[in-house]
Design a protein around this motif. Structure first.
Motif, PDB file in Angstrom:
ATOM      1  N   LYS A 206       0.800  -1.226   0.000  1.00  0.00           N
ATOM      2  CA  LYS A 206       0.000   0.000   0.000  1.00  0.00           C
ATOM      3  C   LYS A 206       0.833   1.277   0.000  1.00  0.00           C
ATOM      4  N   GLY A 207       2.089   1.181   0.404  1.00  0.00           N
ATOM      5  CA  GLY A 207       2.936   2.370   0.378  1.00  0.00           C
ATOM      6  C   GLY A 207       3.223   2.784  -1.058  1.00  0.00           C
ATOM      7  N   SER A 208       3.137   4.070  -1.336  1.00  0.00           N
ATOM      8  CA  SER A 208       3.282   4.545  -2.715  1.00  0.00           C
ATOM      9  C   SER A 208       4.683   5.022  -3.058  1.00  0.00           C
ATOM     10  N   LEU A 209       5.531   5.202  -2.046  1.00  0.00           N
ATOM     11  CA  LEU A 209       6.840   5.806  -2.267  1.00  0.00           C
ATOM     12  C   LEU A 209       7.932   4.754  -2.424  1.00  0.00           C
ATOM     13  N   PHE A 210       9.026   5.149  -3.063  1.00  0.00           N
ATOM     14  CA  PHE A 210      10.167   4.244  -3.202  1.00  0.00           C
ATOM     15  C   PHE A 210      10.656   3.777  -1.842  1.00  0.00           C
ATOM     16  N   GLU A 211      10.763   4.702  -0.887  1.00  0.00           N
ATOM     17  CA  GLU A 211      11.270   4.344   0.434  1.00  0.00           C
ATOM     18  C   GLU A 211      10.335   3.379   1.158  1.00  0.00           C
ATOM     19  N   ASP A 212       9.029   3.454   0.893  1.00  0.00           N
ATOM     20  CA  ASP A 212       8.105   2.468   1.463  1.00  0.00           C
ATOM     21  C   ASP A 212       8.479   1.070   0.978  1.00  0.00           C
ATOM     22  N   LYS A 213       8.626   0.947  -0.332  1.00  0.00           N
ATOM     23  CA  LYS A 213       8.964  -0.357  -0.917  1.00  0.00           C
ATOM     24  C   LYS A 213      10.332  -0.827  -0.428  1.00  0.00           C
ATOM     25  N   LYS A 214      11.279   0.094  -0.399  1.00  0.00           N
ATOM     26  CA  LYS A 214      12.639  -0.267   0.020  1.00  0.00           C
ATOM     27  C   LYS A 214      12.659  -0.744   1.465  1.00  0.00           C
ATOM     28  N   ASP A 215      12.046   0.022   2.366  1.00  0.00           N
ATOM     29  CA  ASP A 215      12.043  -0.356   3.786  1.00  0.00           C
ATOM     30  C   ASP A 215      11.382  -1.718   3.985  1.00  0.00           C
ATOM     31  N   ALA A 216      10.301  -1.949   3.266  1.00  0.00           N
ATOM     32  CA  ALA A 216       9.597  -3.228   3.397  1.00  0.00           C
ATOM     33  C   ALA A 216      10.464  -4.388   2.909  1.00  0.00           C
ATOM     34  N   ILE A 217      11.087  -4.223   1.764  1.00  0.00           N
ATOM     35  CA  ILE A 217      11.928  -5.297   1.215  1.00  0.00           C
ATOM     36  C   ILE A 217      13.100  -5.590   2.137  1.00  0.00           C
ATOM     37  N   LEU A 218      13.752  -4.529   2.629  1.00  0.00           N
ATOM     38  CA  LEU A 218      14.915  -4.735   3.496  1.00  0.00           C
ATOM     39  C   LEU A 218      14.530  -5.397   4.824  1.00  0.00           C
ATOM     40  N   ALA A 219      13.315  -5.138   5.310  1.00  0.00           N
ATOM     41  CA  ALA A 219      12.855  -5.794   6.534  1.00  0.00           C
ATOM     42  C   ALA A 219      12.474  -7.246   6.260  1.00  0.00           C
ATOM     43  N   LEU A 220      11.808  -7.483   5.147  1.00  0.00           N
ATOM     44  CA  LEU A 220      11.317  -8.832   4.830  1.00  0.00           C
ATOM     45  C   LEU A 220      12.435  -9.777   4.387  1.00  0.00           C
ATOM     46  N   ARG A 221      13.520  -9.233   3.888  1.00  0.00           N
ATOM     47  CA  ARG A 221      14.599 -10.095   3.376  1.00  0.00           C
ATOM     48  C   ARG A 221      15.220 -10.954   4.477  1.00  0.00           C
ATOM     49  N   THR A 222      15.101 -10.523   5.720  1.00  0.00           N
ATOM     50  CA  THR A 222      15.701 -11.279   6.827  1.00  0.00           C
ATOM     51  C   THR A 222      14.731 -12.294   7.426  1.00  0.00           C
ATOM     52  N   GLU A 223      13.475 -12.288   6.957  1.00  0.00           N
ATOM     53  CA  GLU A 223      12.455 -13.163   7.530  1.00  0.00           C
ATOM     54  C   GLU A 223      12.418 -14.515   6.813  1.00  0.00           C
ATOM     55  N   LYS A 224      12.427 -15.589   7.591  1.00  0.00           N
ATOM     56  CA  LYS A 224      12.329 -16.936   7.027  1.00  0.00           C
ATOM     57  C   LYS A 224      10.861 -17.348   7.021  1.00  0.00           C
ATOM     58  N   ASP A 225      10.132 -16.723   6.127  1.00  0.00           N
ATOM     59  CA  ASP A 225       8.683 -16.868   6.121  1.00  0.00           C
ATOM     60  C   ASP A 225       8.197 -16.848   4.675  1.00  0.00           C
ATOM     61  N   THR A 226       7.239 -17.704   4.362  1.00  0.00           N
ATOM     62  CA  THR A 226       6.755 -17.795   2.984  1.00  0.00           C
ATOM     63  C   THR A 226       6.094 -16.504   2.529  1.00  0.00           C
ATOM     64  N   LEU A 227       5.357 -15.843   3.423  1.00  0.00           N
ATOM     65  CA  LEU A 227       4.718 -14.575   3.068  1.00  0.00           C
ATOM     66  C   LEU A 227       5.762 -13.531   2.712  1.00  0.00           C
ATOM     67  N   ALA A 228       6.831 -13.449   3.517  1.00  0.00           N
ATOM     68  CA  ALA A 228       7.921 -12.503   3.222  1.00  0.00           C
ATOM     69  C   ALA A 228       8.572 -12.844   1.885  1.00  0.00           C
ATOM     70  N   ALA A 229       8.831 -14.144   1.677  1.00  0.00           N
ATOM     71  CA  ALA A 229       9.476 -14.576   0.431  1.00  0.00           C
ATOM     72  C   ALA A 229       8.612 -14.232  -0.778  1.00  0.00           C
ATOM     73  N   ASN A 230       7.315 -14.498  -0.680  1.00  0.00           N
ATOM     74  CA  ASN A 230       6.422 -14.229  -1.814  1.00  0.00           C
ATOM     75  C   ASN A 230       6.298 -12.744  -2.106  1.00  0.00           C
ATOM     76  N   THR A 231       6.379 -11.914  -1.064  1.00  0.00           N
ATOM     77  CA  THR A 231       6.311 -10.462  -1.279  1.00  0.00           C
ATOM     78  C   THR A 231       7.536  -9.970  -2.040  1.00  0.00           C
ATOM     79  N   ILE A 232       8.715 -10.473  -1.675  1.00  0.00           N
ATOM     80  CA  ILE A 232       9.936 -10.073  -2.390  1.00  0.00           C
ATOM     81  C   ILE A 232       9.905 -10.605  -3.817  1.00  0.00           C
ATOM     82  N   ILE A 233       9.422 -11.825  -3.996  1.00  0.00           N
ATOM     83  CA  ILE A 233       9.297 -12.375  -5.355  1.00  0.00           C
ATOM     84  C   ILE A 233       8.332 -11.520  -6.173  1.00  0.00           C
ATOM     85  N   LYS A 234       7.250 -11.065  -5.547  1.00  0.00           N
ATOM     86  CA  LYS A 234       6.309 -10.180  -6.224  1.00  0.00           C
ATOM     87  C   LYS A 234       6.988  -8.890  -6.681  1.00  0.00           C
ATOM     88  N   ALA A 235       7.926  -8.413  -5.856  1.00  0.00           N
ATOM     89  CA  ALA A 235       8.632  -7.164  -6.184  1.00  0.00           C
ATOM     90  C   ALA A 235       9.498  -7.301  -7.435  1.00  0.00           C
TER      91      ALA A 235
END
Length: 599
Positions: free
Chosen positions: A317-346
């Motif tokens: 839902k975040g519209s800014l580059f920094e929204d996407k960046k912060d989310a990806i950098l936080a999710l990259r450390t998570e060993k979770d399928t939801l996190a993985a699928n979100t990064i794959i979506k990116a």
């Protein structure tokens, strides 16, 4: 020339209109020169650029000079029409020119690209801040070159971005117009900028200029969250944890967005204390609390969102580059399928910068969904429209899919890509996958004029021991200049340490010349360190030979050892002479410190 400088007329018009001050000079020339290592220089009406902007169509795919062209052109208002009255006030020139890059990207390529660009400035400043934190306006410095750093450029551009966000576009750009008109053809200091902004805004801006321009450091914010269901309140706790003995306690106006399923509510707050708790009415627990919703603060953040879903919501839902960046950098450390699928979506995001970041954030996704990620990377490596994304996919395939996977067909195809950056990534990937095949390809490309290819060959050969590769380094040193020589110097310095005394001796003159004549100190220090490292290595070998000589009684063996020592000593003497010569001529404190430490 039109390929290299395609937007200059449009930039002239854009900046004139944006600032409300017409381009003030009678002409505008752009000249590319050789052996110029300061990037470019905003000589009024006649900008010179280093040869790194010059290149063929394939080079220009990855090396558009648009940012540096915007930088030097913006100087014609900030630096030429109005200039700083001393080196201490250099940010009045360089911070504005850096922000000119953002303004052009915002206009021409959109806010997402512009925010990506200014995010790199924050990274640059924060990296430098680990080594030094100094006032933006500095009245004391060792050398004037010390002012030309990531404070004056990158941090200053971010400060102007904050000033714009605090005042709003109408007031900010009118303030710039007044500043330019009131001070044209004059030398100024930082207070003239403040007075112009105060004149237009009607505000006292001492608080902003004092904490950002007249003090050092930056805020470090620890942000935590709690929701009280009984009270229907969302709490946000913000602590400023920077060293308050050397860094201000900041006043930080900032937006906080509260996300619910079908709504976003914005709240404006002002942080003024070391620790503050803010409360927001919320009948149900928010799906996301987005602190610094405009993502404009110059700071380090420790954001203690605990739920993976919050980061997923920020990405979606975040519209800014920094929204996407912060989310990806936080999710990259998570060993979770939801996190993985979100990064794959990116990987399919419309903006290439998000796709590239997602590729380099797939480590845990590869572990969770290896086949899916492999399939997506293969597609990205071959078919993504952006060359840097193709190169990134090749990098990750070669690093993270080594066992049982042969992607040489992709790497060999990549050697024929239109982009030199993709060719360079493919060459290194091929070397990592199949050393013999990679070396053969590197040897075929040794005569390339492209610096990306030359640099990757230098990196490949740096780990090799065959002395035949010394010829490549010596030739490359004569075929490159300025910034382009950096990668060659680094590779050669690593390569030569593993060579026998004869080959070390052959390299001394090359490193000596670079240590004496390179304009940039950081180039000279590489060459100087190569000489110092060789000298240390050879003196260590001489010490070992002396011990063997002391313990050898056989006359034939003794003669051989003494002959070896004589050869080593001759080279050691040449190195000592070079070090002495460098020490006499060198003026940069960092290079001199390296020499002193070695002794």
């Amino acid at each position: 020339a039109k390929d290299i400088f395609p937007h200059t007329p449009e930039m002239l018009e854009f900046f004139s209109e944006k600032l409300g001050v017409d381009y003030p000079w009678e002409k505008y020339d752009q000249i590319v020169v050789r052996d110029y290592v300061s990037g470019a220089m905003e000589n009024t009406t006649g900008v010179i650029f280093g040869e790194f902007v010059q290149g063929d169509d394939r080079y220009l795919i990855d090396n558009s000079g648009v940012d540096i062209v915007a930088h030097e052109l913006f100087h014609h208002w900030f630096g030429d029409l109005v200039t700083c009255e001393s080196w201490s006030n250099l940010p009045l020139n360089e911070s504005f020119a850096t922000y000119g890059e953002y303004l052009w990207r915002e206009y021409k390529d959109g806010k997402m690209w512009a925010d990506y660009h200014i995010a790199q400035d924050l990274v640059s400043y924060l990296r430098e801040s680990k080594q030094k934190q100094v006032d933006m306006i500095r009245y004391f410095y060792d050398q004037r070159d010390d002012m030309f750093d990531s404070h004056s450029y990158a941090k200053g551009g971010r400060i102007l971005h904050m000033l714009r966000n605090n005042l709003g576009d109408e007031v900010f750009f009118e303030g710039l117009r007044v500043y330019l008109e009131d001070n044209k053809y004059q030398a100024v200091e930082i207070h003239q900028l403040r007075l112009a902004m105060e004149k237009v805004s009607g505000q006292d801006l001492n608080w902003f200029f004092n904490q950002w321009f007249l003090a050092s450091g930056h805020p470090i914010l620890d942000i935590s969250y709690a929701y009280d269901e009984d009270l229907g309140l969302q709490f946000v706790t913000v602590e400023q944890i920077q060293n308050l003995k050397s860094t201000p306690l900041y006043r930080l106006p900032v937006s906080v967005d509260i996300y619910h399923e079908n709504s976003i509510t914005r709240h404006e707050i002002v942080i003024t204390k070391e620790r503050q708790i803010f409360e927001f009415k919320s009948a149900t627990k928010p799906s996301l609390v987005n602190f610094d919703a405009e993502k404009y603060l110059l700071c380090e953040k420790i954001d203690r969102k605990k739920e993976i879903q919050s980061w997923v919501t920020l990405y979606e839902k975040g519209s800014l580059f920094e929204d996407k960046k912060d989310a990806i950098l936080a999710l990259r450390t998570e060993k979770d399928t939801l996190a993985a699928n979100t990064i794959i979506k990116a990987l399919d995001h419309p903006f290439w910068g998000i796709r590239e970041m997602a590729i380099y954030s797939l480590e845990n996704a590869i572990k969770a969904l290896p086949n899916l990620v492999k399939e997506r990377l293969i597609a990205k490596a071959q078919f993504d429209e952006k060359s840097s994304v193709r190169a990134a996919a090749i990098d990750v395939l070669s690093m993270d899919f080594k066992d049982g996977n042969d992607f040489r067909f992709i790497y060999n195809n990549g050697l024929n890509d239109s982009s030199y950056v993709v060719v360079a990534s493919s060459l290194y990937a091929l070397y990592e996958t199949n050393k013999a095949e990679g070396l053969a390809a590197a040897e075929r490309m040794e005569q390339s004029e492209n610096i990306d290819i030359i640099s990757v060959i230098s990196e490949i050969y740096a780990g090799e021991t065959d002395p035949k590769y010394q010829t490549f380094y010596e030739n490359a040193m004569t075929r490159t200049s300025g910034f382009d020589r950096y990668g060659v110097l680094v590779g050669y310095a690593d390569f030569i340490l593993g060579q026998e005394i004869t080959y070390k001796s052959k390299s001394i003159e090359t490193f000596r010349n670079s240590a004496l004549v390179e304009n940039a100190w950081w180039m000279r220090i590489i060459a100087t360190n190569a000489i110092l490292d060789m000298n240390k290595s050879i003196n260590s070998d001489i010490d070992k030979l002396n011990k063997k000589i002391d313990n050898t009684t056989d006359e034939n063996a003794l003669a051989i050892l003494k002959q070896d020592k004589y050869k080593q000593q001759l080279v050691a003497d040449k190195l000592e002479a070079a070090i002495a010569e460098i020490k006499i001529k060198e003026t940069n404190s960092r290079v001199l410190e390296a020499i002193e430490k070695a002794n």
